[in-house]
Design a protein around this motif. Structure first.
Motif, PDB file in Angstrom:
ATOM      1  N   PHE B 179       0.374  -1.600   0.470  1.00  0.00           N
ATOM      2  CA  PHE B 179      -0.057   0.316  -0.051  1.00  0.00           C
ATOM      3  C   PHE B 179       0.858   1.201  -0.052  1.00  0.00           C
ATOM      4  O   PHE B 179       0.714   2.468  -0.230  1.00  0.00           O
ATOM      5  CB  PHE B 179      -0.968   0.476   1.647  1.00  0.00           C
ATOM      6  N   LEU B 180       2.029   1.380   1.164  1.00  0.00           N
ATOM      7  CA  LEU B 180       3.044   2.333   0.413  1.00  0.00           C
ATOM      8  C   LEU B 180       3.699   2.426  -0.139  1.00  0.00           C
ATOM      9  O   LEU B 180       5.523   2.263   0.753  1.00  0.00           O
ATOM     10  CB  LEU B 180       3.605   2.372   2.211  1.00  0.00           C
ATOM     11  N   VAL B 181       3.628   2.330  -1.338  1.00  0.00           N
ATOM     12  CA  VAL B 181       5.488   1.953  -1.996  1.00  0.00           C
ATOM     13  C   VAL B 181       6.184   3.058  -1.919  1.00  0.00           C
ATOM     14  O   VAL B 181       7.535   2.376  -1.758  1.00  0.00           O
ATOM     15  CB  VAL B 181       4.991   2.350  -3.667  1.00  0.00           C
ATOM     16  N   ASP B 182       6.045   4.038  -1.403  1.00  0.00           N
ATOM     17  CA  ASP B 182       6.945   5.196  -1.034  1.00  0.00           C
ATOM     18  C   ASP B 182       7.109   5.826  -0.106  1.00  0.00           C
ATOM     19  O   ASP B 182       8.262   6.528   0.465  1.00  0.00           O
ATOM     20  CB  ASP B 182       7.123   6.419  -1.915  1.00  0.00           C
ATOM     21  N   GLY B 183       5.584   4.752   1.003  1.00  0.00           N
ATOM     22  CA  GLY B 183       6.068   5.706   2.261  1.00  0.00           C
ATOM     23  C   GLY B 183       6.968   3.989   3.331  1.00  0.00           C
ATOM     24  O   GLY B 183       6.728   3.629   4.459  1.00  0.00           O
ATOM     25  N   GLU B 185       9.691   4.268   4.672  1.00  0.00           N
ATOM     26  CA  GLU B 185       9.582   4.842   6.228  1.00  0.00           C
ATOM     27  C   GLU B 185       8.743   4.683   7.715  1.00  0.00           C
ATOM     28  O   GLU B 185       8.576   5.024   8.921  1.00  0.00           O
ATOM     29  CB  GLU B 185      10.639   6.095   6.390  1.00  0.00           C
ATOM     30  N   THR B 186       7.662   4.395   7.117  1.00  0.00           N
ATOM     31  CA  THR B 186       6.266   4.673   7.763  1.00  0.00           C
ATOM     32  C   THR B 186       6.494   3.054   8.865  1.00  0.00           C
ATOM     33  O   THR B 186       6.403   3.001  10.222  1.00  0.00           O
ATOM     34  CB  THR B 186       5.289   4.492   6.962  1.00  0.00           C
ATOM     35  N   ALA B 189       9.503   2.670  11.549  1.00  0.00           N
ATOM     36  CA  ALA B 189       9.349   3.157  12.463  1.00  0.00           C
ATOM     37  C   ALA B 189       9.043   2.225  13.196  1.00  0.00           C
ATOM     38  O   ALA B 189       9.171   2.164  14.156  1.00  0.00           O
ATOM     39  CB  ALA B 189       8.260   4.219  12.371  1.00  0.00           C
ATOM     40  N   PHE B 190       8.098   1.514  13.237  1.00  0.00           N
ATOM     41  CA  PHE B 190       7.944  -0.024  13.998  1.00  0.00           C
ATOM     42  C   PHE B 190       8.573  -0.722  14.186  1.00  0.00           C
ATOM     43  O   PHE B 190       8.834  -1.322  14.822  1.00  0.00           O
ATOM     44  CB  PHE B 190       5.966   0.291  13.336  1.00  0.00           C
TER      45      PHE B 190
END
Lengths: 268, 276
Positions: B179-183, B185-186, B189-190
């Motif tokens: 879902f977060l191809v560019d993200g 780092e989100t 974080a976890f």
């Protein structure tokens, strides 16, 4: 002289603009910065309380300021050593950069600084704002901390760019610098004061750390903006940063020249 | 019985072949392999330094002294390193998606997740785990432990559960990557925040952190809670939990894998293919 200035300004603006297209990535960075911020606050607050309210000159407020200022700067200073330039040197594409009428080092640093300044908008300022609103960050007592801090942050960003440039130019000799980059990433965060203020380190380790440019990339501006140092101390921090800037720029110029002679273009 | 073992060996043959080829390929580039080994060990050492420097300054933080936090670090770090070796590279999915090469994985007659796990198994990550194991040996010596069945059982349990919990975290992140191809780092974080959190005493956390890293991503169950149960410290009661809570680490594994399976399912279903 005015022409080169204009070229570098344009490159800086281009770096700024390019970064603005990665919105989701910026949001991810913000989530990461704040999550780590809260975790750091938890353990450092507990340590300061366990020490009776003050640890190495840090009280709760100073620790909070240190955590949120350093987390806010994290998107702007390059502490991972990754650069496009390393890849261009590896593949030999850098030969094209040498054909342009712009200094390779100057162009790289201007683009990097542009990218880094942009990062303050989606990552730095929101991180700091969340820290101020949720945890509370005291303002420095001395108003001179703001202009001096701004200069210090700019120097920190530039020193990190000129230092990763040195790392990339190692590729003229080594070709593959990935291992070196990983080593850089491990050492730089620790030495820059990302996990702990470097003042918490044992004396011998602190001496090693302060002989590197890494504290100039994060610890010194955090000290100034948090008000931990002011007056002469703050000015000394900025001078040390400027010294590292001059040293890394000079080393970069020298490495570029000797590297250019070593350059073997792969194929073509 | 022999029928079962031949069936098992024929079913695992492709994986064994793939893994053996990975090992050989990594040994062939000796110089870079050595630099990789060195940096892997250094990562562990720096992470150890981050944790211990603070405990050298004060006697106790969050109810743990230096000896106790060494044990927490050892268990969580060994667990994370092992999980990282097996599943850590699953979060390269965005690279495969962008390059359109993920579709190739779909064509092969092996489950997607297993293919991903065996795609980049790296020997150097064993070097990373060796730091955790070395600290574990030291921690077991410096802590005042009574060596009975309960101690050995709880230690063994936490050393099995910690890698499983971290591996679930990696798979959860991999699923979210669809879902977060560019993200990336989100999820980092976890995942990396989780690793960092697992080396901390959960007693220092604020309420929201306790919810996120205590229960949603059950990081407190990897090392901190088993250690306070093992050493008979007041960590659990400070959180309002019973003193035997360290024994419930397997529940955390089940919960973490439920979360991972859900995320992975949703992610794979969401993926539309790279076209072409």
């Amino acid at each position: 002289m005015r022409d080169t200035g204009r070229v570098h300004w344009r490159l800086l603006v281009a770096g700024f603009r390019r970064q603005s297209t990665y919105r989701l990535a910026a949001l991810g960075g913000l989530v990461a910065n704040t999550t780590f911020g809260f975790l750091k606050v938890a353990i450092l607050f507990a340590a300061v309380r366990a020490a009776g309210g003050e640890l190495e000159g840090y009280d709760i407020g100073a620790v909070s300021a240190y955590v949120w200022i350093s987390q806010a700067m994290l998107g702007s200073v390059n502490l991972n050593g990754r650069t496009d330039l390393a890849e261009r040197i590896r593949t030999g594409d850098v030969a094209v950069d040498f054909l342009r009428p712009v200094d390779v080092q100057g162009a790289f640093v201007a683009t990097e600084v542009g990218r880094s300044l942009f990062a303050f908008l989606p990552r730095g300022l929101p991180t700091l704002t969340i820290g101020v609103l949720v945890v509370g960050v005291p303002a420095p007592d001395d108003v001179a901390a703001y202009p001096l801090g701004a200069v210090s942050v700019l120097l920190a960003i530039t020193v990190s760019a000129t230092t990763v440039y040195l790392l990339a130019t190692a590729g003229f000799w080594l070709v593959e610098t990935r291992g070196l980059q990983v080593l850089y990433m491990i050492v730089s965060g620790f030495f820059a004061g990302l996990f702990l203020p470097i003042w918490f380190l044992p004396t011998w380790l602190y001496a090693v750390v302060s002989a590197t440019p890494f504290p100039s990339m994060l610890m010194y501006p955090a000290d100034i903006l948090s008000g931990r140092v002011d007056g002469g101390g703050a000015l000394l921090h900025v001078l040390v940063q400027a010294g590292w800037l001059v040293a890394t720029v000079a080393a970069g110029q020298w490495l570029t020249r000797s590297g250019r002679r070593r350059l073997e273009v792969q194929g073509g | 019985m022999s029928d079962l073992s031949t069936r098992l060996s024929s079913r695992t043959a492709p994986y064994r072949a793939v893994l053996a080829s990975r090992m050989r390929s990594q040994r062939s580039h000796r110089a870079s392999f050595r630099v990789d080994l060195l940096s892997s060990v250094l990562v562990g050492v720096v992470e150890l330094a981050e944790v211990t420097v603070l405990y050298l300054q004060v006697d106790r933080i969050g109810g743990l002294d230096l000896a106790a936090v060494l044990l927490v670090f050892a268990i969580s770090d060994t667990g994370f390193s092992l999980a990282d070796m097996v599943a850590g590279h699953c979060d390269t999915i965005p690279t495969y998606i962008r390059a359109g090469t993920l579709d190739v994985f779909y064509l092969r007659p092996q489950p997607l997740l297993l293919q991903l796990m065996t795609s980049d198994l790296q020997l150097r990550r064993l070097a990373r785990a060796s730091v955790g194991v070395a600290v574990l040996v030291v921690a077991l010596v410096v802590n005042d432990l009574t060596w009975d069945a309960a101690t050995i059982g709880l230690l063994a349990l936490s050393l099995v559960c910690a890698p499983l919990t971290f591996a679930a975290l990696f798979v959860w992140a991999a699923g979210a990557q669809f879902f977060l191809v560019d993200g990336a780092e989100t999820t980092n974080a976890f995942v990396y925040g989780g690793r960092y959190a697992a080396t901390q005493p959960a007693t220092v956390w604020s309420r929201p952190l306790l919810v996120v890293f205590g229960f949603v991503f059950p990081m407190a169950f990897t090392a901190f809670l088993p250690v306070v149960t093992l050493l008979d410290l007041d960590g659990a009661s400070r959180l309002g939990l019973p003193d035997w809570i360290g024994w419930t680490a397997p529940l955390a594994v089940v919960w973490a894998w439920a979360l991972a399976a859900l995320s992975w399912r949703l992610g794979v279903r969401h993926y539309q293919g790279g076209g072409g």
